[in-house]
Motif scaffolding. Structure first.
Motif, PDB file in Angstrom:
ATOM      1  N   SER A  65      38.917  45.489  45.138  1.00 28.53           N
ATOM      2  CA  SER A  65      40.056  44.852  45.790  1.00 28.53           C
ATOM      3  C   SER A  65      41.076  44.369  44.765  1.00 28.53           C
ATOM      4  CB  SER A  65      39.566  43.680  46.647  1.00 28.53           C
ATOM      5  OG  SER A  65      40.656  43.006  47.239  1.00 28.53           O
ATOM      6  N   GLU A  66      40.597  43.737  43.699  1.00 29.10           N
ATOM      7  CA  GLU A  66      41.511  43.245  42.670  1.00 29.10           C
ATOM      8  C   GLU A  66      42.151  44.401  41.909  1.00 29.10           C
ATOM      9  OE1 GLU A  66      41.740  39.763  39.256  1.00 29.10           O
ATOM     10  OE2 GLU A  66      39.781  40.550  39.849  1.00 29.10           O
ATOM     11  N   LEU A  67      41.395  45.459  41.683  1.00 28.18           N
ATOM     12  CA  LEU A  67      41.957  46.638  41.020  1.00 28.18           C
ATOM     13  C   LEU A  67      43.072  47.232  41.861  1.00 28.18           C
ATOM     14  CD1 LEU A  67      41.998  48.861  38.879  1.00 28.18           C
ATOM     15  CD2 LEU A  67      40.085  49.958  40.064  1.00 28.18           C
ATOM     16  N   ARG A  68      42.867  47.281  43.168  1.00 26.87           N
ATOM     17  CA  ARG A  68      43.895  47.803  44.073  1.00 26.87           C
ATOM     18  C   ARG A  68      45.157  46.946  43.993  1.00 26.87           C
ATOM     19  NH1 ARG A  68      41.153  47.197  48.299  1.00 26.87           N
ATOM     20  NH2 ARG A  68      39.922  49.077  47.953  1.00 26.87           N
ATOM     21  N   ASP A  69      44.968  45.638  43.976  1.00 26.44           N
ATOM     22  CA  ASP A  69      46.126  44.734  43.863  1.00 26.44           C
ATOM     23  C   ASP A  69      46.834  44.914  42.515  1.00 26.44           C
ATOM     24  OD1 ASP A  69      45.606  43.657  46.358  1.00 26.44           O
ATOM     25  OD2 ASP A  69      44.413  41.998  45.571  1.00 26.44           O
ATOM     26  N   ALA A  70      46.046  45.074  41.456  1.00 30.32           N
ATOM     27  CA  ALA A  70      46.632  45.252  40.127  1.00 30.32           C
ATOM     28  C   ALA A  70      47.454  46.531  40.066  1.00 30.32           C
ATOM     29  CB  ALA A  70      45.529  45.279  39.066  1.00 30.32           C
ATOM     30  N   ARG A  71      46.925  47.604  40.631  1.00 29.18           N
ATOM     31  CA  ARG A  71      47.685  48.865  40.644  1.00 29.18           C
ATOM     32  C   ARG A  71      48.986  48.698  41.421  1.00 29.18           C
ATOM     33  NH1 ARG A  71      45.906  53.483  38.753  1.00 29.18           N
ATOM     34  NH2 ARG A  71      47.316  54.593  40.148  1.00 29.18           N
ATOM     35  N   GLY A  72      48.933  47.925  42.506  1.00 32.72           N
ATOM     36  CA  GLY A  72      50.157  47.686  43.272  1.00 32.72           C
ATOM     37  C   GLY A  72      51.201  46.937  42.464  1.00 32.72           C
ATOM     38  N   VAL A  73      50.758  45.968  41.682  1.00 33.98           N
ATOM     39  CA  VAL A  73      51.677  45.197  40.834  1.00 33.98           C
ATOM     40  C   VAL A  73      52.294  46.089  39.760  1.00 33.98           C
ATOM     41  CG1 VAL A  73      51.756  43.416  39.046  1.00 33.98           C
ATOM     42  CG2 VAL A  73      50.648  42.944  41.239  1.00 33.98           C
ATOM     43  N   LYS A  82      50.617  41.756  32.301  1.00 37.30           N
ATOM     44  CA  LYS A  82      49.813  42.307  31.200  1.00 37.30           C
ATOM     45  C   LYS A  82      48.789  41.284  30.709  1.00 37.30           C
ATOM     46  CE  LYS A  82      52.427  44.511  28.104  1.00 37.30           C
ATOM     47  NZ  LYS A  82      53.634  44.801  27.298  1.00 37.30           N
ATOM     48  N   ALA A  83      49.210  40.020  30.610  1.00 40.95           N
ATOM     49  CA  ALA A  83      48.283  38.974  30.186  1.00 40.95           C
ATOM     50  C   ALA A  83      47.177  38.774  31.215  1.00 40.95           C
ATOM     51  CB  ALA A  83      49.044  37.664  29.969  1.00 40.95           C
ATOM     52  N   LEU A  84      47.539  38.853  32.484  1.00 42.90           N
ATOM     53  CA  LEU A  84      46.553  38.698  33.555  1.00 42.90           C
ATOM     54  C   LEU A  84      45.543  39.842  33.536  1.00 42.90           C
ATOM     55  CD1 LEU A  84      45.739  36.972  35.977  1.00 42.90           C
ATOM     56  CD2 LEU A  84      47.320  38.316  37.385  1.00 42.90           C
ATOM     57  N   LEU A  85      46.028  41.056  33.276  1.00 44.34           N
ATOM     58  CA  LEU A  85      45.124  42.200  33.199  1.00 44.34           C
ATOM     59  C   LEU A  85      44.159  42.055  32.030  1.00 44.34           C
ATOM     60  CD1 LEU A  85      44.314  45.016  34.230  1.00 44.34           C
ATOM     61  CD2 LEU A  85      46.021  45.985  32.687  1.00 44.34           C
ATOM     62  N   LYS A  86      44.679  41.596  30.912  1.00 46.65           N
ATOM     63  CA  LYS A  86      43.814  41.417  29.740  1.00 46.65           C
ATOM     64  C   LYS A  86      42.729  40.376  30.009  1.00 46.65           C
ATOM     65  CE  LYS A  86      44.045  40.860  24.714  1.00 46.65           C
ATOM     66  NZ  LYS A  86      44.939  40.699  23.548  1.00 46.65           N
ATOM     67  N   ALA A  87      43.088  39.344  30.767  1.00 47.20           N
ATOM     68  CA  ALA A  87      42.117  38.286  31.077  1.00 47.20           C
ATOM     69  C   ALA A  87      41.102  38.721  32.118  1.00 47.20           C
ATOM     70  CB  ALA A  87      42.856  37.038  31.560  1.00 47.20           C
ATOM     71  N   ARG A  88      41.485  39.651  33.010  1.00 51.49           N
ATOM     72  CA  ARG A  88      40.642  40.002  34.144  1.00 51.49           C
ATOM     73  C   ARG A  88      40.000  41.383  34.043  1.00 51.49           C
ATOM     74  NH1 ARG A  88      38.256  37.435  36.649  1.00 51.49           N
ATOM     75  NH2 ARG A  88      38.378  38.625  38.578  1.00 51.49           N
ATOM     76  N   ALA A  89      40.349  42.175  33.054  1.00 48.85           N
ATOM     77  CA  ALA A  89      39.971  43.594  33.016  1.00 48.85           C
ATOM     78  C   ALA A  89      38.474  43.831  33.085  1.00 48.85           C
ATOM     79  CB  ALA A  89      40.543  44.267  31.764  1.00 48.85           C
ATOM     80  N   MET A  90      37.680  42.957  32.480  1.00 52.71           N
ATOM     81  CA  MET A  90      36.246  43.192  32.411  1.00 52.71           C
ATOM     82  C   MET A  90      35.496  42.664  33.629  1.00 52.71           C
ATOM     83  SD  MET A  90      36.299  44.882  29.685  1.00 52.71           S
ATOM     84  CE  MET A  90      34.543  45.236  29.556  1.00 52.71           C
ATOM     85  N   GLY A  91      36.212  42.097  34.598  1.00 49.23           N
ATOM     86  CA  GLY A  91      35.520  41.540  35.756  1.00 49.23           C
ATOM     87  C   GLY A  91      36.170  41.858  37.080  1.00 49.23           C
ATOM     88  N   MET A  92      36.852  42.993  37.191  1.00 48.85           N
ATOM     89  CA  MET A  92      37.578  43.339  38.416  1.00 48.85           C
ATOM     90  C   MET A  92      36.683  44.039  39.430  1.00 48.85           C
ATOM     91  SD  MET A  92      41.360  44.758  37.579  1.00 48.85           S
ATOM     92  CE  MET A  92      42.661  43.703  36.990  1.00 48.85           C
TER      93      MET A  92
END
Length: 669
Positions: free
Chosen positions: A238-246, A225-235
């Motif tokens: 590929s990173e979105l796909r990885d985030a959904r997998g997590v 959740k912390a990683l998503l908050k830090a990265r949400a505005m710049g995904m």
């Protein structure tokens, strides 16, 4: 005419994946295939229940599901089934290719972990998975789970995969190694997670270890959740796909019990502009002036040219030529009407059989980027409005509603979701979320989601999977091509000359549905995703399912009886209009006026979409001067209906429906 033959590269990948599985998974895979070869006419060996723990564990291995599908197995419900018509030639090849050689002579291996040196002795023909299992069982080496093991070779030490890309499917003899360094990826991952510098891809590799997941679940979820908050505005995709997998593992989308918490985190991941004030004390906003007669284009031009900072500011909508100020009603009406306008621009959006919208072929990418921005604003502007309303000094709307309800403690509940007046097609949504449907089962589900119940598509039927083409009258009628945008598109080289057979119909179905539902919209989806992320970030795309996101954006296009019951329960009625309010709901309950519910909803609230989440829905009925000769009025910023003192239900119904047809409403600050 020729048949399609599976390419060697696909077979090679299947073998490489299978050899990389743990030995117990590979042995089970081979046993299941051998059962079919030994009993080709016994149906019980052609059906595998994924709910079975061992089968489920096997299917979860990397490439396992694709391997079964390549061999002709089909996902039907909770089972994998192999049709009686499927060819077994590739099954024989796979069994031969995965046959294990004799163990061979023992080889002594030196394993270094930090200052510790340990010895392992294994047969030279042991697959790498056997080496990983031996490390996992080694007490001196710390029993590191195989999913957390990293092996390095050479001086200076480099990851094994840099020298041997397919190391996981090789034997110890083929690798030719005598010594290597062992690391536990978990130790490094903990430090990276605490510093919020990990990637979702590296986090996904850790989650593959069940023991690590079970022992550290809360820490992993909080870190993700912390990683998503830090990265949400710049995904990127590929990173979105990885985030959904997590999050599929840690916080699954589609779970009703966690939906509220996931939506709250989405809002927390979307930074809003610090509320600035002009010299007169009013909030500095992002003004959007749109023309009702040209709403689609006038909105796209302004939103498309806006800077990122402007998109963060509270939106203030003004309809050109109208005096109403935006205290919520015009904003809600804008998003509703923009969605409705999308359906009228056939060169940009087209409607599916189910009434959803999907990109039209050939439309320019920048249009979809601007549309994505508007849809993104719909997600975050309700919270922006809440922020604005909490801090601005001249909150006239609060004062007005407080005067009506004598309750200013729950004004925040007035901030309803901003619903777009058209639903995006579910397969397109999945492409926007970088959650591409790949299996035949998924592709069929997405196809069926956009079909009319009265005219289903034969390609979405399980009958097509289990019946022969001749039985369905399709023998010789299908080729590996499809008509698209006025021309014939080959789905494989020379596809228009390749006739589909029972042996190749699964490949045809996957190819034709993937082209229709994914490939033709991928460019538009990428542009739309970019627009959404510029306005609201990627958190909503990462944490919600396609169904949840569809409803979050557009609610429901109809008002069900259950919804009407909520509408009536949430109504606050001025005693002076108790009788007229009772008539109002009697009109809506009447079967003869059921179809008028959405238009009445739009007249009174600014939107004809019913929210999927009704916690914030409120409704007020207040008096106005006059009698039967006057039309009712609505204040959409406060979901308020103002009624004259009508003397009969019939007179009230006539005037109400006339007002809805004329679109009369009154927005106040």
């Amino acid at each position: 005419m020729a048949d399609v033959v599976m390419g060697d590269s696909r077979t090679e990948k299947l073998l490489l994946d299978a050899k990389a599985w743990p030995l117990e998974s590979l042995q089970l895979f081979r046993k299941l295939l051998q059962n079919v070869l030994d009993n080709p006419h016994d149906a019980k060996f052609r059906k595998l229940k994924r709910s079975n723990a061992r089968i489920g564990s096997l299917v979860a291995e990397t490439g396992a599901r694709e391997a079964f599908e390549a061999l002709g197995w089909m996902c039907i419900g909770d089972a994998l089934e192999l049709p009686a018509t499927a060819s077994l030639d590739l099954t024989r090849q796979v069994l031969q290719g995965t046959e294990q050689p004799p163990p061979g002579e023992p080889v002594a291996l030196t394993v270094l972990r930090g200052a510790l040196k340990s010895k392992l002795e294994l047969p030279c023909n042991t697959l790498f998975s056997g080496l990983a299992a031996a490390i996992e069982q080694s007490e001196p080496l710390g029993r590191i789970p195989r999913k957390r093991q990293r092996l390095l070779i050479g001086v200076p030490p480099k990851p094994l995969q840099e020298s041997f890309p397919h190391f996981a499917s090789m034997t110890i003899a083929e690798l030719g190694l005598k010594a290597f360094k062992l690391e536990d990826t978990w130790e490094e991952m903990v430090a990276d997670l605490r510093a919020v510098r990990a990637s979702f891809a590296s986090l996904a590799s850790v989650l593959a270890c069940k023991k690590t997941l079970q022992d550290n679940f809360e820490f992993l979820l909080d870190s993700a959740k912390a990683l998503l908050k830090a990265r949400a505005m710049g995904m990127d995709a590929s990173e979105l796909r990885d985030a959904r997998g997590v999050f599929r593992v840690l916080w699954p989308a589609g779970d009703p019990s966690t939906k509220e918490a996931r939506l709250a985190h989405c809002a927390a991941c979307t930074p809003l502009a610090a509320l600035a004030k002009a010299e007169d004390g009013s909030a500095i906003q992002f003004p959007l002036r749109v023309e009702r007669t040209n709403l689609f284009q006038s909105a796209l031009e302004q939103i498309g040219q806006a800077s990122a900072d402007e998109l963060r500011k509270p939106l203030q909508v003004t309809f050109v030529g109208e005096a109403a100020e935006d205290a919520g009603g015009p904003r809600r009406e804008f998003f509703n009407d923009f969605g409705r306008a999308c359906g009228d621009w056939e060169k940009v959006w087209q409607k599916t059989a189910a009434g959803s919208i999907v990109p039209a072929p050939g439309a320019p990418a920048d249009v979809f980027r601007a549309c994505g921005r508007i849809f993104g604003l719909a997600l975050c502007q309700a919270e922006n409005a809440a922020q604005e309303q909490r801090v601005r000094e001249n909150a006239t709307l609060q004062e007005l509603l407080a005067a009506v309800t004598q309750d200013d403690e729950n004004q925040e509940q007035q901030l309803q979701k901003l619903l777009v007046g058209a639903a995006l097609a579910r397969p397109f949504l999945r492409c926007v979320q970088a959650d591409i449907p790949e299996s035949v089962e998924e592709l069929q589900a997405e196809l069926n989601a956009e079909q009319s119940e009265s005219a289903p598509d034969f390609r979405g039927s399980s009958t097509f999977l289990t019946s022969q083409l001749k039985e369905m009258g399709l023998e010789g009628q299908l080729t590996f091509s499809r008509e698209f945008n006025g021309s014939i598109v080959d789905l494989t080289v020379g596809g228009r000359n390749i006739v589909v057979t029972d042996a190749t119909k699964l490949d045809w179905l996957r190819a034709v549905l993937r082209h229709e539902l994914v490939e033709v919209v991928q460019d538009a989806a990428a542009s739309f995703r970019q627009g959404v992320c510029e306005a609201a970030g990627a958190a909503y795309l990462a944490l919600l399912s396609a169904d949840e996101l569809q409803k979050e954006w557009s609610g429901l296009s109809y008002v069900t009886d259950d919804a009407l019951k909520i509408w009536q329960e949430r109504a606050t009625v001025n005693p002076a209009r108790k009788q007229q309010a009772a008539w109002f709901f009697e009109i809506l309950w009447d079967e003869r006026t059921r179809d008028a519910r959405p238009s009445v909803l739009k007249f009174t609230t600014g939107s004809d979409r019913w929210p999927a989440d009704t916690k914030t829905f409120t409704f007020y009925v207040e008096p106005m001067d006059g009698g039967d000769d006057l039309l009712p009025r609505a204040m959409t910023c406060g979901n308020m209906l103002q009624l004259p003192s009508y003397t009969s239900k019939e007179q009230m119904q006539s005037q109400l429906l006339k007002a809805c047809e004329m679109g009369l409403s009154m927005q106040l600050v």
